[in-house]
Design a protein around this motif. Structure first.
Motif, mmCIF file in Angstrom:
data_model
loop_
_atom_site.group_PDB
_atom_site.id
_atom_site.type_symbol
_atom_site.label_atom_id
_atom_site.label_comp_id
_atom_site.label_asym_id
_atom_site.label_seq_id
_atom_site.Cartn_x
_atom_site.Cartn_y
_atom_site.Cartn_z
ATOM 1 N N ALA A 159 12.128 -9.845 -8.094
ATOM 2 C CA ALA A 159 10.744 -9.559 -7.728
ATOM 3 C C ALA A 159 9.830 -10.615 -7.296
ATOM 4 C CB ALA A 159 10.269 -8.197 -8.707
ATOM 5 N N PRO A 160 9.989 -11.523 -6.351
ATOM 6 C CA PRO A 160 8.790 -12.393 -6.282
ATOM 7 C C PRO A 160 7.730 -12.290 -6.267
ATOM 8 C CG PRO A 160 10.048 -11.977 -4.485
ATOM 9 C CD PRO A 160 10.720 -11.012 -5.405
ATOM 10 N N LYS A 161 7.132 -10.958 -5.844
ATOM 11 C CA LYS A 161 5.739 -10.640 -5.874
ATOM 12 C C LYS A 161 5.351 -10.131 -7.206
ATOM 13 C CE LYS A 161 5.461 -10.307 -0.955
ATOM 14 N NZ LYS A 161 5.819 -9.254 0.202
ATOM 15 N N GLY A 162 6.109 -9.925 -7.939
ATOM 16 C CA GLY A 162 5.895 -9.236 -9.254
ATOM 17 C C GLY A 162 5.202 -8.021 -9.432
ATOM 18 N N ALA A 163 5.425 -7.117 -8.396
ATOM 19 C CA ALA A 163 4.807 -6.022 -8.232
ATOM 20 C C ALA A 163 5.605 -4.522 -8.227
ATOM 21 C CB ALA A 163 3.667 -5.793 -7.409
ATOM 22 N N GLY A 164 6.250 -4.147 -9.337
ATOM 23 C CA GLY A 164 7.005 -2.827 -9.365
ATOM 24 C C GLY A 164 8.230 -3.368 -9.187
ATOM 25 N N PRO A 165 9.146 -2.210 -9.243
ATOM 26 C CA PRO A 165 10.535 -2.376 -9.235
ATOM 27 C C PRO A 165 11.106 -2.862 -7.734
ATOM 28 C CG PRO A 165 10.093 -0.078 -9.304
ATOM 29 C CD PRO A 165 8.995 -0.838 -9.600
ATOM 30 N N PRO A 166 11.884 -3.531 -7.563
ATOM 31 C CA PRO A 166 12.137 -4.217 -6.127
ATOM 32 C C PRO A 166 12.859 -3.113 -5.249
ATOM 33 C CG PRO A 166 13.616 -5.413 -7.845
ATOM 34 C CD PRO A 166 12.761 -4.313 -8.464
ATOM 35 N N HIS A 167 13.655 -2.319 -5.968
ATOM 36 C CA HIS A 167 14.292 -1.358 -4.883
ATOM 37 C C HIS A 167 13.666 -0.260 -4.515
ATOM 38 C CE1 HIS A 167 14.506 1.403 -8.630
ATOM 39 N NE2 HIS A 167 14.501 0.491 -9.396
ATOM 40 N N LYS A 168 12.346 -0.084 -5.082
ATOM 41 C CA LYS A 168 11.775 1.088 -4.514
ATOM 42 C C LYS A 168 10.159 0.755 -3.909
ATOM 43 C CE LYS A 168 10.893 5.738 -6.171
ATOM 44 N NZ LYS A 168 10.743 6.310 -7.464
ATOM 45 N N HIS A 169 10.015 1.241 -2.741
ATOM 46 C CA HIS A 169 8.587 0.447 -2.177
ATOM 47 C C HIS A 169 7.693 1.742 -2.697
ATOM 48 C CE1 HIS A 169 5.832 -1.129 0.643
ATOM 49 N NE2 HIS A 169 5.686 0.091 1.222
ATOM 50 N N ILE A 170 6.710 1.187 -3.302
ATOM 51 C CA ILE A 170 5.608 2.034 -3.500
ATOM 52 C C ILE A 170 4.339 1.402 -2.685
ATOM 53 C CG2 ILE A 170 4.118 2.616 -5.314
ATOM 54 C CD1 ILE A 170 6.396 2.164 -7.246
ATOM 55 N N PRO A 171 3.698 2.397 -1.755
ATOM 56 C CA PRO A 171 2.408 2.004 -1.165
ATOM 57 C C PRO A 171 1.299 1.605 -1.886
ATOM 58 C CG PRO A 171 3.100 4.327 -0.765
ATOM 59 C CD PRO A 171 4.029 3.815 -1.430
ATOM 60 N N LEU A 172 0.865 0.461 -1.839
ATOM 61 C CA LEU A 172 -0.256 0.148 -2.505
ATOM 62 C C LEU A 172 -1.420 0.176 -1.824
ATOM 63 C CD1 LEU A 172 1.189 -2.887 -4.479
ATOM 64 C CD2 LEU A 172 0.695 -0.791 -5.492
ATOM 65 N N ARG A 173 -2.595 0.600 -2.425
ATOM 66 C CA ARG A 173 -4.154 0.854 -1.816
ATOM 67 C C ARG A 173 -4.715 0.203 -2.655
ATOM 68 N NH1 ARG A 173 -1.059 1.652 1.420
ATOM 69 N NH2 ARG A 173 -0.831 3.325 3.050
ATOM 70 N N ARG A 174 -5.931 -0.324 -2.026
ATOM 71 C CA ARG A 174 -6.794 -1.125 -2.808
ATOM 72 C C ARG A 174 -8.226 -0.166 -3.083
ATOM 73 N NH1 ARG A 174 -10.255 -5.667 -1.439
ATOM 74 N NH2 ARG A 174 -9.801 -5.262 0.639
ATOM 75 N N CYS A 175 -8.675 -0.283 -4.314
ATOM 76 C CA CYS A 175 -9.840 0.423 -4.672
ATOM 77 C C CYS A 175 -11.075 -0.063 -4.115
ATOM 78 C CB CYS A 175 -9.744 0.642 -6.164
ATOM 79 S SG CYS A 175 -11.594 1.057 -6.606
ATOM 80 N N VAL A 176 -11.909 0.540 -3.408
ATOM 81 C CA VAL A 176 -12.934 -0.184 -2.555
ATOM 82 C C VAL A 176 -14.021 -0.581 -3.538
ATOM 83 C CG1 VAL A 176 -12.646 1.090 -0.447
ATOM 84 C CG2 VAL A 176 -14.281 2.054 -2.123
ATOM 85 N N SER A 177 -14.105 -0.058 -4.723
ATOM 86 C CA SER A 177 -15.177 -0.679 -5.589
ATOM 87 C C SER A 177 -14.630 -1.694 -6.817
ATOM 88 C CB SER A 177 -15.211 0.840 -6.759
ATOM 89 O OG SER A 177 -16.401 0.391 -7.541
ATOM 90 N N CYS A 178 -13.445 -1.530 -7.154
ATOM 91 C CA CYS A 178 -13.214 -2.884 -8.118
ATOM 92 C C CYS A 178 -12.220 -3.804 -7.389
ATOM 93 C CB CYS A 178 -12.446 -2.187 -9.201
ATOM 94 S SG CYS A 178 -10.949 -1.532 -9.232
#
Ligand code: ZN
Length: 104
Positions: free
Chosen positions: A5-24
Motif C-alpha cells: 500500500a504505497p499511499k498508506g491509506a487503508g487495505p489495498p484490496h478494497k477501494h474506499i472513497p475518501l472525502r475531505r471534511c471542509v472544516s478540518c
C-alpha cells in the motif's frame, strides 16, 4: 518489507472513497462523514444518506467542533458555493448538537 500500500491509506484490496471534511481538512471514508447538500433551489440541508439528495455537497466529520467551526467561519458557504442563510445555519447547528452529541 510489505509495500503493498504505497499511499498508506487503508487495505489495498478494497477501494474506499475518501472525502475531505471542509472544516478540518482531514480525509475520511465517505460513510464516516456527514454530507451537507445545497439543493438546486438553494436550500442547505443534511443528507442522512438514505436517499442521495441532489445538489452540490460538502462533507463534515461527525465531530461537533468541526461543525461549529464550519458554521461560524462560514466554511460551508465556501464549500457549497452558496450563501448559507441564518436559518440554514441554525438548522445545521441543531443537527450538530442533537445527532452528533448522541453518537457518543
Ligand atoms: Zn473535520
Amino acid at each position: 518489507m510489505d509495500k503493498a500500500a504505497p499511499k498508506g491509506a487503508g487495505p489495498p484490496h478494497k477501494h474506499i472513497p475518501l472525502r475531505r471534511c471542509v472544516s478540518c481538512g482531514q480525509r475520511s471514508p465517505q460513510r464516516e462523514l456527514v454530507r451537507i447538500v445545497r439543493s438546486p433551489g438553494g436550500e442547505v440541508s443534511v443528507d442522512l444518506g438514505r436517499k442521495k439528495l441532489p445538489g452540490r455537497g460538502a462533507y463534515l466529520c461527525r465531530s461537533p467542533e468541526c461543525w461549529e467551526r464550519a458554521i461560524k467561519k462560514d466554511r460551508l458557504s465556501f464549500a457549497l458555493k452558496a450563501n448559507v442563510s441564518p436559518e440554514d445555519r441554525q438548522r445545521l447547528q441543531e443537527f450538530a448538537l442533537g445527532q452528533l452529541a448522541q453518537a457518543h
